[in-house]
Design a protein around this motif. Structure first.
Motif, PDB file in Angstrom:
ATOM      1  N   ALA A   7     -15.940  -9.043  -1.459  1.00 44.52           N
ATOM      2  CA  ALA A   7     -15.193  -8.055  -0.809  1.00 44.52           C
ATOM      3  C   ALA A   7     -14.289  -7.674  -1.870  1.00 44.52           C
ATOM      4  O   ALA A   7     -13.734  -8.519  -2.570  1.00 44.52           O
ATOM      5  CB  ALA A   7     -14.190  -8.576   0.577  1.00 44.52           C
ATOM      6  N   TRP A   8     -13.748  -6.238  -1.647  1.00 47.40           N
ATOM      7  CA  TRP A   8     -12.840  -5.850  -2.632  1.00 47.40           C
ATOM      8  C   TRP A   8     -11.452  -5.490  -1.843  1.00 47.40           C
ATOM      9  O   TRP A   8     -11.531  -5.341  -0.575  1.00 47.40           O
ATOM     10  CB  TRP A   8     -13.211  -4.464  -3.034  1.00 47.40           C
ATOM     11  CG  TRP A   8     -14.636  -4.381  -3.991  1.00 47.40           C
ATOM     12  CD1 TRP A   8     -14.800  -5.328  -4.737  1.00 47.40           C
ATOM     13  CD2 TRP A   8     -15.505  -3.276  -3.999  1.00 47.40           C
ATOM     14  NE1 TRP A   8     -16.087  -5.166  -5.231  1.00 47.40           N
ATOM     15  CE2 TRP A   8     -16.433  -3.702  -4.740  1.00 47.40           C
ATOM     16  CE3 TRP A   8     -15.395  -1.952  -3.375  1.00 47.40           C
ATOM     17  CZ2 TRP A   8     -17.492  -2.919  -5.042  1.00 47.40           C
ATOM     18  CZ3 TRP A   8     -16.700  -1.184  -3.768  1.00 47.40           C
ATOM     19  CH2 TRP A   8     -17.654  -1.582  -4.602  1.00 47.40           C
ATOM     20  N   ALA A   9     -10.390  -5.461  -2.376  1.00 45.89           N
ATOM     21  CA  ALA A   9      -9.154  -5.231  -1.778  1.00 45.89           C
ATOM     22  C   ALA A   9      -9.244  -3.981  -1.017  1.00 45.89           C
ATOM     23  O   ALA A   9      -8.631  -3.695   0.164  1.00 45.89           O
ATOM     24  CB  ALA A   9      -7.981  -5.014  -2.947  1.00 45.89           C
ATOM     25  N   ASP A  10      -9.971  -2.986  -1.158  1.00 45.72           N
ATOM     26  CA  ASP A  10     -10.163  -1.707  -0.679  1.00 45.72           C
ATOM     27  C   ASP A  10     -10.731  -1.826   0.777  1.00 45.72           C
ATOM     28  O   ASP A  10     -10.743  -0.880   1.549  1.00 45.72           O
ATOM     29  CB  ASP A  10     -10.717  -0.613  -1.375  1.00 45.72           C
ATOM     30  CG  ASP A  10      -9.842  -0.001  -2.578  1.00 45.72           C
ATOM     31  OD1 ASP A  10      -8.705  -0.281  -2.720  1.00 45.72           O
ATOM     32  OD2 ASP A  10     -10.658   0.563  -3.332  1.00 45.72           O
ATOM     33  N   ASP A  11     -11.304  -2.943   0.987  1.00 39.63           N
ATOM     34  CA  ASP A  11     -12.095  -3.288   2.208  1.00 39.63           C
ATOM     35  C   ASP A  11     -11.241  -3.810   3.212  1.00 39.63           C
ATOM     36  O   ASP A  11     -11.788  -3.912   4.397  1.00 39.63           O
ATOM     37  CB  ASP A  11     -13.367  -4.370   1.717  1.00 39.63           C
ATOM     38  CG  ASP A  11     -14.458  -4.203   0.867  1.00 39.63           C
ATOM     39  OD1 ASP A  11     -14.784  -2.855   1.265  1.00 39.63           O
ATOM     40  OD2 ASP A  11     -14.849  -4.538   0.123  1.00 39.63           O
ATOM     41  N   ALA A  12     -10.206  -4.145   2.898  1.00 37.90           N
ATOM     42  CA  ALA A  12      -9.260  -4.737   3.963  1.00 37.90           C
ATOM     43  C   ALA A  12      -8.942  -4.128   5.128  1.00 37.90           C
ATOM     44  O   ALA A  12      -9.070  -4.554   6.193  1.00 37.90           O
ATOM     45  CB  ALA A  12      -7.922  -4.901   3.123  1.00 37.90           C
ATOM     46  N   PRO A  13      -8.980  -2.747   5.153  1.00 41.93           N
ATOM     47  CA  PRO A  13      -8.763  -2.114   6.468  1.00 41.93           C
ATOM     48  C   PRO A  13      -9.869  -2.257   7.265  1.00 41.93           C
ATOM     49  O   PRO A  13      -9.844  -2.329   8.471  1.00 41.93           O
ATOM     50  CB  PRO A  13      -8.453  -0.757   6.108  1.00 41.93           C
ATOM     51  CG  PRO A  13      -7.539  -0.624   4.718  1.00 41.93           C
ATOM     52  CD  PRO A  13      -8.394  -1.731   3.973  1.00 41.93           C
ATOM     53  N   HIS A  67      -1.293  -4.200  10.153  1.00 40.65           N
ATOM     54  CA  HIS A  67      -0.749  -5.768   9.863  1.00 40.65           C
ATOM     55  C   HIS A  67      -1.931  -6.581   9.341  1.00 40.65           C
ATOM     56  O   HIS A  67      -1.759  -7.283   8.307  1.00 40.65           O
ATOM     57  CB  HIS A  67      -0.126  -6.246  11.053  1.00 40.65           C
ATOM     58  CG  HIS A  67       0.292  -7.677  10.880  1.00 40.65           C
ATOM     59  ND1 HIS A  67       1.735  -7.908  10.180  1.00 40.65           N
ATOM     60  CD2 HIS A  67       0.149  -8.965  11.544  1.00 40.65           C
ATOM     61  CE1 HIS A  67       1.709  -9.371  10.172  1.00 40.65           C
ATOM     62  NE2 HIS A  67       0.713  -9.783  10.840  1.00 40.65           N
ATOM     63  N   ALA A  68      -2.998  -6.556  10.259  1.00 44.53           N
ATOM     64  CA  ALA A  68      -4.160  -7.280   9.852  1.00 44.53           C
ATOM     65  C   ALA A  68      -4.766  -6.980   8.314  1.00 44.53           C
ATOM     66  O   ALA A  68      -5.161  -7.877   7.530  1.00 44.53           O
ATOM     67  CB  ALA A  68      -5.303  -7.376  10.928  1.00 44.53           C
ATOM     68  N   ALA A  69      -4.794  -5.353   8.180  1.00 43.70           N
ATOM     69  CA  ALA A  69      -5.137  -5.165   6.879  1.00 43.70           C
ATOM     70  C   ALA A  69      -4.210  -5.621   5.753  1.00 43.70           C
ATOM     71  O   ALA A  69      -4.626  -5.845   4.743  1.00 43.70           O
ATOM     72  CB  ALA A  69      -5.425  -3.513   6.829  1.00 43.70           C
ATOM     73  N   ALA A  70      -3.164  -5.738   6.026  1.00 45.05           N
ATOM     74  CA  ALA A  70      -1.968  -5.912   4.892  1.00 45.05           C
ATOM     75  C   ALA A  70      -2.394  -7.498   4.524  1.00 45.05           C
ATOM     76  O   ALA A  70      -2.472  -8.079   3.453  1.00 45.05           O
ATOM     77  CB  ALA A  70      -0.502  -5.919   5.285  1.00 45.05           C
ATOM     78  N   ALA A  71      -2.639  -8.379   5.594  1.00 42.75           N
ATOM     79  CA  ALA A  71      -2.858  -9.782   5.335  1.00 42.75           C
ATOM     80  C   ALA A  71      -4.224 -10.110   4.759  1.00 42.75           C
ATOM     81  O   ALA A  71      -4.429 -10.750   3.650  1.00 42.75           O
ATOM     82  CB  ALA A  71      -3.000 -10.474   6.850  1.00 42.75           C
ATOM     83  N   TRP A  72      -5.312  -9.142   4.959  1.00 37.56           N
ATOM     84  CA  TRP A  72      -6.625  -9.236   4.376  1.00 37.56           C
ATOM     85  C   TRP A  72      -6.430  -8.808   2.995  1.00 37.56           C
ATOM     86  O   TRP A  72      -6.908  -9.372   2.081  1.00 37.56           O
ATOM     87  CB  TRP A  72      -7.629  -8.475   4.950  1.00 37.56           C
ATOM     88  CG  TRP A  72      -8.278  -9.016   6.099  1.00 37.56           C
ATOM     89  CD1 TRP A  72      -8.107  -9.052   7.452  1.00 37.56           C
ATOM     90  CD2 TRP A  72      -9.371 -10.054   6.023  1.00 37.56           C
ATOM     91  NE1 TRP A  72      -8.823  -9.819   8.174  1.00 37.56           N
ATOM     92  CE2 TRP A  72      -9.710 -10.604   7.280  1.00 37.56           C
ATOM     93  CE3 TRP A  72      -9.957 -10.811   4.782  1.00 37.56           C
ATOM     94  CZ2 TRP A  72     -10.801 -11.490   7.379  1.00 37.56           C
ATOM     95  CZ3 TRP A  72     -10.892 -11.670   4.952  1.00 37.56           C
ATOM     96  CH2 TRP A  72     -11.051 -12.078   6.327  1.00 37.56           C
TER      97      TRP A  72
END
Length: 182
Positions: free
Chosen positions: A11-17, A49-54
């Protein structure tokens, strides 16, 4: 004949959302009958909020052996898995890995994504030189336990009850599964 464009990758940081949205969307099904419907976060703020945590966990993992993988169909995240050192007191964090999350979108199940994701997670844990893997599953999740059993995982006798609200009114019973990685 066309072939599906499917894959699994780190996973990449861009995948967080996308991971956050998928996680929040699948929780009500995963924990149906276990947790009250009102206990699931909803709405755009919850996803943000979850995307920021991921994003934070993907860009600053606690250790190099903490990994997140995503299953893709074309460029769309349809599942994810998270691996790292096992944290249970009876596990050796050098030798034992934990598959802390294995999620596939409900509409994407039975299409091979879960099998590819699980195999990639196992390969990742092997590459990180773990000899055994564990996973905590909701005791009533027969589908997940059956899927893992078909891949060689089995209950190891450990079980726990998580007290989610600190008052004993919202609890989740879990069983631990394990498999050898060597």
């Amino acid at each position: 004949m066309t072939t599906a464009d499917v894959s699994v990758r780190i996973a990449w940081a861009d995948d967080a959302p996308a991971i956050a949205e998928l996680q929040l969307r699948t929780w009500p099904e995963t924990y149906a009958g276990v947790l009250p419907a009102a206990s699931f976060p909803t709405g755009p703020e919850a996803v943000e909020h979850a995307a920021a945590a991921w994003h934070a966990s993907l860009t600053r993992p606690p250790d190099a052996r903490h990994r997140a993988l995503v299953a893709l169909e074309h460029n769309r995240v349809v599942g994810f898995a998270v691996t790292g050192p096992a944290g249970d007191p009876d596990c050796d964090p050098v030798a034992d890995a934990e598959l802390t999350e294995l999620t596939v979108a409900p509409a994407e199940r039975s299409r091979g994504h879960g099998s590819r994701l699980l195999q990639a997670a196992v390969d990742t844990m092997r590459a990180d030189r773990f000899g055994r893997a564990v996973l905590w599953a909701v005791a009533s999740d027969d589908a997940l336990r059956g899927f893992l059993a078909s891949a060689g995982w089995a209950a190891d006798g450990a079980h726990r009850e998580l007290d989610l609200d600190g008052e004993g009114t919202t609890t989740v019973k879990q069983v631990r599964l394990h498999t050898g990685l060597t």
